[in-house]
Design a protein around this motif. Sequence first.
Motif, PDB file in Angstrom:
ATOM      1  N   ILE A  39      -8.032   3.837  -2.323  1.00  0.00           N
ATOM      2  CA  ILE A  39      -7.401   3.485  -3.601  1.00  0.00           C
ATOM      3  C   ILE A  39      -8.244   2.464  -4.345  1.00  0.00           C
ATOM      4  O   ILE A  39      -8.463   2.587  -5.553  1.00  0.00           O
ATOM      5  CB  ILE A  39      -5.957   2.971  -3.372  1.00  0.00           C
ATOM      6  N   GLU A  40      -8.749   1.458  -3.626  1.00  0.00           N
ATOM      7  CA  GLU A  40      -9.612   0.456  -4.264  1.00  0.00           C
ATOM      8  C   GLU A  40     -10.868   1.102  -4.849  1.00  0.00           C
ATOM      9  O   GLU A  40     -11.271   0.787  -5.964  1.00  0.00           O
ATOM     10  CB  GLU A  40     -10.014  -0.625  -3.265  1.00  0.00           C
ATOM     11  N   ALA A  41     -11.481   1.997  -4.089  1.00  0.00           N
ATOM     12  CA  ALA A  41     -12.696   2.665  -4.562  1.00  0.00           C
ATOM     13  C   ALA A  41     -12.404   3.493  -5.809  1.00  0.00           C
ATOM     14  O   ALA A  41     -13.191   3.499  -6.765  1.00  0.00           O
ATOM     15  CB  ALA A  41     -13.276   3.550  -3.459  1.00  0.00           C
ATOM     16  N   MET A  79       0.818  -1.192   0.000  1.00  0.00           N
ATOM     17  CA  MET A  79       0.000   0.000   0.000  1.00  0.00           C
ATOM     18  C   MET A  79       0.862   1.256   0.000  1.00  0.00           C
ATOM     19  O   MET A  79       0.711   2.099  -0.849  1.00  0.00           O
ATOM     20  CB  MET A  79      -0.919   0.014   1.208  1.00  0.00           C
ATOM     21  N   GLN A  97      -9.997   2.970  -7.989  1.00  0.00           N
ATOM     22  CA  GLN A  97      -9.750   2.049  -9.103  1.00  0.00           C
ATOM     23  C   GLN A  97     -11.054   1.500  -9.661  1.00  0.00           C
ATOM     24  O   GLN A  97     -11.201   1.365 -10.875  1.00  0.00           O
ATOM     25  CB  GLN A  97      -8.826   0.918  -8.659  1.00  0.00           C
ATOM     26  N   GLN A  98     -12.003   1.217  -8.796  1.00  0.00           N
ATOM     27  CA  GLN A  98     -13.302   0.726  -9.250  1.00  0.00           C
ATOM     28  C   GLN A  98     -14.022   1.783 -10.089  1.00  0.00           C
ATOM     29  O   GLN A  98     -14.627   1.473 -11.108  1.00  0.00           O
ATOM     30  CB  GLN A  98     -14.180   0.311  -8.059  1.00  0.00           C
ATOM     31  N   HIS A 156      -5.914   2.228   1.669  1.00  0.00           N
ATOM     32  CA  HIS A 156      -6.115   1.074   0.799  1.00  0.00           C
ATOM     33  C   HIS A 156      -7.548   1.067   0.255  1.00  0.00           C
ATOM     34  O   HIS A 156      -7.768   0.867  -0.950  1.00  0.00           O
ATOM     35  CB  HIS A 156      -5.819  -0.217   1.559  1.00  0.00           C
ATOM     36  N   LEU A 157      -8.520   1.299   1.124  1.00  0.00           N
ATOM     37  CA  LEU A 157      -9.917   1.323   0.696  1.00  0.00           C
ATOM     38  C   LEU A 157     -10.192   2.480  -0.262  1.00  0.00           C
ATOM     39  O   LEU A 157     -10.944   2.326  -1.234  1.00  0.00           O
ATOM     40  CB  LEU A 157     -10.841   1.397   1.912  1.00  0.00           C
TER      41      LEU A 157
END
Length: 89
Positions: A79-81, A1, A83-84, A76-77
């Motif tokens: 970044i994931e959001a 991360m 990317q989605q 991390h969350l």
Amino acid sequence: MLPRATRDSPTTESPHDLQVERLHLQELLQQLPPRQRQAVVLRYLEDLPVERVAELMSIRPGTVKSNAHDGRRALHLLIEAQQQREILQ
């Protein structure tokens, strides 16, 4: 991360790409609660030991660890959001 980068680490990225990444990281960090942001910056970006961060923040070492952990998890969350969202566009 949050990879630990040293000033001596070789990089293949252009200065512009690095600047964009720094700005992006700053934007993400601004979304964290202040104590988490401070713990993450001091612990992982400044690479200070837990005990020193605890002194600077006037909190216990265990609290530094939990704030840093929670901050990394939140990043991390985020970044994931992001990317989605990019995938869906």
